[in-house]
Write an enzyme that holds these catalytic residues in place. Structure first.
Site, PDB file in Angstrom:
ATOM      1  N   LYS A 126       9.767  21.332  -1.744  1.00  0.00           N
ATOM      2  CA  LYS A 126       9.935  20.007  -2.362  1.00  0.00           C
ATOM      3  C   LYS A 126       8.540  19.391  -2.545  1.00  0.00           C
ATOM      4  O   LYS A 126       7.975  18.834  -1.612  1.00  0.00           O
ATOM      5  CB  LYS A 126      10.786  19.142  -1.438  1.00  0.00           C
ATOM      6  CG  LYS A 126      11.587  18.038  -2.112  1.00  0.00           C
ATOM      7  CD  LYS A 126      10.784  17.083  -2.940  1.00  0.00           C
ATOM      8  CE  LYS A 126      10.259  15.883  -2.183  1.00  0.00           C
ATOM      9  NZ  LYS A 126       9.423  15.013  -3.038  1.00  0.00           N
TER      10      LYS A 126
ATOM     11  N   GLU B 214       2.209  17.485   9.685  1.00  0.00           N
ATOM     12  CA  GLU B 214       0.790  17.154   9.506  1.00  0.00           C
ATOM     13  C   GLU B 214       0.760  15.752   8.937  1.00  0.00           C
ATOM     14  O   GLU B 214       1.169  15.536   7.797  1.00  0.00           O
ATOM     15  CB  GLU B 214       0.120  18.112   8.510  1.00  0.00           C
ATOM     16  CG  GLU B 214       0.134  19.569   8.901  1.00  0.00           C
ATOM     17  CD  GLU B 214      -0.759  19.892  10.072  1.00  0.00           C
ATOM     18  OE1 GLU B 214      -1.558  19.023  10.490  1.00  0.00           O
ATOM     19  OE2 GLU B 214      -0.662  21.017  10.585  1.00  0.00           O
TER      20      GLU B 214
ATOM     21  N   CYS C 193      -6.261  13.696   4.459  1.00  0.00           N
ATOM     22  CA  CYS C 193      -5.766  13.324   5.789  1.00  0.00           C
ATOM     23  C   CYS C 193      -6.905  13.351   6.810  1.00  0.00           C
ATOM     24  O   CYS C 193      -6.894  12.602   7.768  1.00  0.00           O
ATOM     25  CB  CYS C 193      -4.619  14.221   6.213  1.00  0.00           C
ATOM     26  SG  CYS C 193      -4.965  15.963   6.005  1.00  0.00           S
TER      27      CYS C 193
HETATM   28  P1  NAI Z   1       4.982  10.185   1.738  1.00  0.00           P
HETATM   29  O1  NAI Z   1       4.891  10.600   3.150  1.00  0.00           O
HETATM   30  O2  NAI Z   1       6.038   9.220   1.340  1.00  0.00           O
HETATM   31  O3  NAI Z   1       5.175  11.504   0.806  1.00  0.00           O
HETATM   32  C1  NAI Z   1       4.937  12.833   1.203  1.00  0.00           C
HETATM   33  C2  NAI Z   1       6.125  13.708   0.821  1.00  0.00           C
HETATM   34  O4  NAI Z   1       7.287  13.242   1.506  1.00  0.00           O
HETATM   35  C3  NAI Z   1       6.488  13.660  -0.657  1.00  0.00           C
HETATM   36  O5  NAI Z   1       6.924  14.932  -1.080  1.00  0.00           O
HETATM   37  C4  NAI Z   1       7.665  12.687  -0.691  1.00  0.00           C
HETATM   38  O6  NAI Z   1       8.523  12.880  -1.790  1.00  0.00           O
HETATM   39  C5  NAI Z   1       8.360  13.031   0.602  1.00  0.00           C
HETATM   40  N1  NAI Z   1       9.231  11.972   1.121  1.00  0.00           N
HETATM   41  C6  NAI Z   1       9.114  10.626   0.949  1.00  0.00           C
HETATM   42  N2  NAI Z   1      10.100   9.979   1.586  1.00  0.00           N
HETATM   43  C7  NAI Z   1      10.854  10.928   2.202  1.00  0.00           C
HETATM   44  C8  NAI Z   1      12.012  10.885   3.033  1.00  0.00           C
HETATM   45  N3  NAI Z   1      12.603   9.735   3.362  1.00  0.00           N
HETATM   46  N4  NAI Z   1      12.504  12.056   3.504  1.00  0.00           N
HETATM   47  C9  NAI Z   1      11.915  13.227   3.194  1.00  0.00           C
HETATM   48  N5  NAI Z   1      10.842  13.322   2.402  1.00  0.00           N
HETATM   49  C10 NAI Z   1      10.300  12.187   1.901  1.00  0.00           C
HETATM   50  O7  NAI Z   1       3.552   9.642   1.309  1.00  0.00           O
HETATM   51  P2  NAI Z   1       3.206   8.615   0.109  1.00  0.00           P
HETATM   52  O8  NAI Z   1       4.206   7.520   0.079  1.00  0.00           O
HETATM   53  O9  NAI Z   1       3.008   9.400  -1.124  1.00  0.00           O
HETATM   54  O10 NAI Z   1       1.804   8.044   0.579  1.00  0.00           O
HETATM   55  C11 NAI Z   1       1.737   6.955   1.494  1.00  0.00           C
HETATM   56  C12 NAI Z   1       0.639   7.146   2.494  1.00  0.00           C
HETATM   57  O11 NAI Z   1       0.904   8.321   3.254  1.00  0.00           O
HETATM   58  C13 NAI Z   1      -0.742   7.378   1.922  1.00  0.00           C
HETATM   59  O12 NAI Z   1      -1.373   6.195   1.590  1.00  0.00           O
HETATM   60  C14 NAI Z   1      -1.420   8.088   3.065  1.00  0.00           C
HETATM   61  O13 NAI Z   1      -1.846   7.146   4.013  1.00  0.00           O
HETATM   62  C15 NAI Z   1      -0.310   8.916   3.666  1.00  0.00           C
HETATM   63  N6  NAI Z   1      -0.347  10.315   3.185  1.00  0.00           N
HETATM   64  C16 NAI Z   1      -0.886  11.262   4.006  1.00  0.00           C
HETATM   65  C17 NAI Z   1      -1.020  12.569   3.569  1.00  0.00           C
HETATM   66  C18 NAI Z   1      -1.598  13.612   4.417  1.00  0.00           C
HETATM   67  O14 NAI Z   1      -2.176  14.571   3.908  1.00  0.00           O
HETATM   68  N7  NAI Z   1      -1.465  13.553   5.732  1.00  0.00           N
HETATM   69  C19 NAI Z   1      -0.620  12.976   2.215  1.00  0.00           C
HETATM   70  C20 NAI Z   1      -0.010  11.903   1.446  1.00  0.00           C
HETATM   71  C21 NAI Z   1       0.088  10.633   1.931  1.00  0.00           C
END
Ligand code: NAI
Ligand code: MG
Length: 496
Positions: free
Chosen positions: A191, A266, A300
């Site tokens: 996904k 992660e 990250c």
């Molecule tokens: P997110 O955590 O919402 O998205 C990451 C993945 O999770 C995407 O594929 C999304 O579709 C999926 N997702 C979202 N809600 C979900 C749910 N309820 N159940 C299962 N899967 C779900 O991250 P977002 O909103 O894009 O970014 C927000 C913040 O998260 C960023 O500002 C950053 O601080 C952090 N982030 C950290 C990352 C890392 O590499 N550790 C990568 C992306 C975001």
């Protein structure tokens, strides 16, 4: 300069709506819905992609299960390795296409996207070597009966794996997870993030072309709440591997308790980067700037807290300003630009909010702080540096996920280590010094999954990657990840 020409293969790919891949068949979403993928540099739509829902997730999990118990189980370790080597070759052959898709949907400079595509092939090649080396062991057991007893272990694939990945390294994040899935004999439902589904679709097309059996890798594009959430809660998923926000990581851990699926996470970071007074200051400042500005700060492991010894603070601030000013902002498809836009309007809004709140909370803005005036469209933000003497502002404590560095100064090393470790996160940490003793002493005290000495953001498939504390559960890559995708079976044989 001007923007590079898109390859004909990329133009053709974009002209067709992206579809789901379930059980070896490309198909529209059950509900017939699609969503648009945006180019964050132009804010225009570049393609349409199927928006899956719970029905598609169910079908994908069923297809994965069928492959796991059927044709995939018949493949020998050597055959799995061969398929992975073929995939690596295809990733190399289509490197430029993959890079262009990454820049189109994520925004990053094309040179960085090319680097990401090249490293994807290397990561898959690393995992291609694993299937024939996943070994069990024998154990010198001592049964009370005194009967002769043989005990050995075997490692077996854990089963159906849900892989939920983010948008910041849209190809790397897929291969970090698919590599161990395919090496161990697991199967997957992938996904991708809704911001960056295109390169994932192209990757899965190449997986199909490499000859993996139908159902081994399934792809469900869609929104987190409508595809990610049902995957996380699905009763027939054995393991979930997630990279993204700590907030969603928490939801996933909760959803996984229904059938006690294995979970690896992660998550976020607020990683401390430390400059000791004896460091090569010019090199350290360059490393600190790259450590936060790379990938527009959407990393990250971004080195977002910089602790500079008070004796070299002025010099470091000067160097940081020079590096920030040297960045050329603009569309990633123009090779002249060294910094692209943030991924989305939402991400830009969030980073701008931090820039404002940081100032309101008393941090001193040294440079940057706003959108670049010369770019009318696109989610661009200037590389920015704060100095926060009190270390109390949100910009010194919270993950920003943008090109925003917060600098603090220090004088006494024991106190510095306490401050560096005073964070809910523990993903990465780094230090710059010429003194071997300080290097290893400080490294030993830092609570972080990766510690970089005189470097930053070095990752390698042969080395484990992951976080302490709220930065996650488990490790990716290396032997550690092979363990995470296998179960250990202990077999006792009574030889009496
Ligand atoms: P997110 O955590 O919402 O998205 C990451 C993945 O999770 C995407 O594929 C999304 O579709 C999926 N997702 C979202 N809600 C979900 C749910 N309820 N159940 C299962 N899967 C779900 O991250 P977002 O909103 O894009 O970014 C927000 C913040 O998260 C960023 O500002 C950053 O601080 C952090 N982030 C950290 C990352 C890392 O590499 N550790 C990568 C992306 C975001
Ligand atoms: Mg989110």
């Amino acid at each position: 300069m001007s923007q590079i020409q898109l390859l004909p293969a990329v133009e053709k790919f974009l002209s067709q709506p992206g579809r789901l891949f379930i059980g070896g068949t490309w198909q529209d979403a059950a509900g017939g819905r699609r969503f648009a993928v945006e180019n964050p540099a132009s804010e225009s739509s570049v393609a349409e992609v199927a928006e899956g829902d719970e029905r598609d997730v169910d079908a994908a999990v069923a297809a994965a299960r069928a492959a796991f118990t059927g044709p995939w189980a018949q493949h020998s370790p050597a055959q799995r390795g061969l398929l992975l080597f073929r995939l690596a070759e295809l990733l190399d052959q289509h490197r430029e296409e993959l890079a262009q898709l990454i820049t189109l949907e994520n925004g990053k400079p094309i040179a960085n996207a090319r680097g990401e595509a090249a490293s994807a092939a290397n990561i898959i090649r690393y995992f291609a070597g694993w299937p024939t080396k996943i070994e069990g062991s024998t154990h010198p057991v001592s049964p009370a009966s005194g009967a002769p007893m043989l005990n050995y272990t075997v490692r077996e694939p854990v089963g159906v794996c849900a892989l939920i990945v983010p948008w910041n390294f849209p190809l790397t994040m897929c291969v970090w997870k698919l590599g161990p899935v395919l090496a161990t004999g697991c199967v997957a439902v992938l996904k991708p993030a809704e911001q960056t589904p295109l390169v994932a679709i192209r990757l899965v097309q190449l997986i199909e072309a490499a000859g993996f059996p139908a159902g081994v890798v399934n792809l469900v594009t869609g929104l987190g709440a409508h595809t990610g959430a049902p995957l996380a809660g699905h009763a027939d998923v054995d393991k979930i591997a997630f990279t993204g926000s700590t907030q969603v990581g928490r939801l996933i851990a909760q959803a996984a308790t229904g059938n006690m699926k294995k979970v690896s996470l992660e998550l976020g970071g607020k990683s401390p980067n430390i400059i000791l007074p004896d460091a090569d200051i010019v090199r350290a400042a360059k490393g600190a700037a790259d450590g936060i500005f790379y990938n527009q700060g959407q990393v990250c492991t971004a080195g977002s807290r910089l602790y500079v010894h008070a004796s070299v603070l002025d010099q470091v601030l000067e160097e940081l300003q020079r590096h920030a000013a040297a960045h050329v902002l603009g569309p990633g498809l123009d090779p002249a630009n060294s910094m692209g836009p943030l991924v989305s309007a939402r991400q830009l809004g969030s980073v701008r909010g931090y820039l404002q709140r940081g100032q309101e909370e008393g941090a001193e803005l040294i440079c940057g702080g706003d959108r670049p005036a010369h770019l009318e469209r696109g989610h661009f933000i200037q590389p920015s540096v704060f100095l926060d003497r009190a270390e109390r502002a949100c910009v010194a404590r919270e993950e920003i996920f943008g090109p925003v560095l917060t600098v603090m100064s220090w004088t006494e090393v024991d106190e510095l280590v306490l401050r560096a470790n005073d964070s809910p996160y523990g993903l990465a940490a780094g230090l710059w010094t010429r003194d071997l003793r300080s290097a290893h002493r400080v490294a030993a005290q830092l609570k972080a999954g990766s510690v970089w000495i005189n470097c930053w953001n070095v990752v390698d498939p042969a080395s484990p990657f992951g976080g302490y504390k709220q930065s996650g559960w488990g490790r990716e890559m290396s032997k550690n990840v092979i363990d995470a995708y296998t179960e250990t079976k202990s077999v006792f044989v009574d030889l009496a």
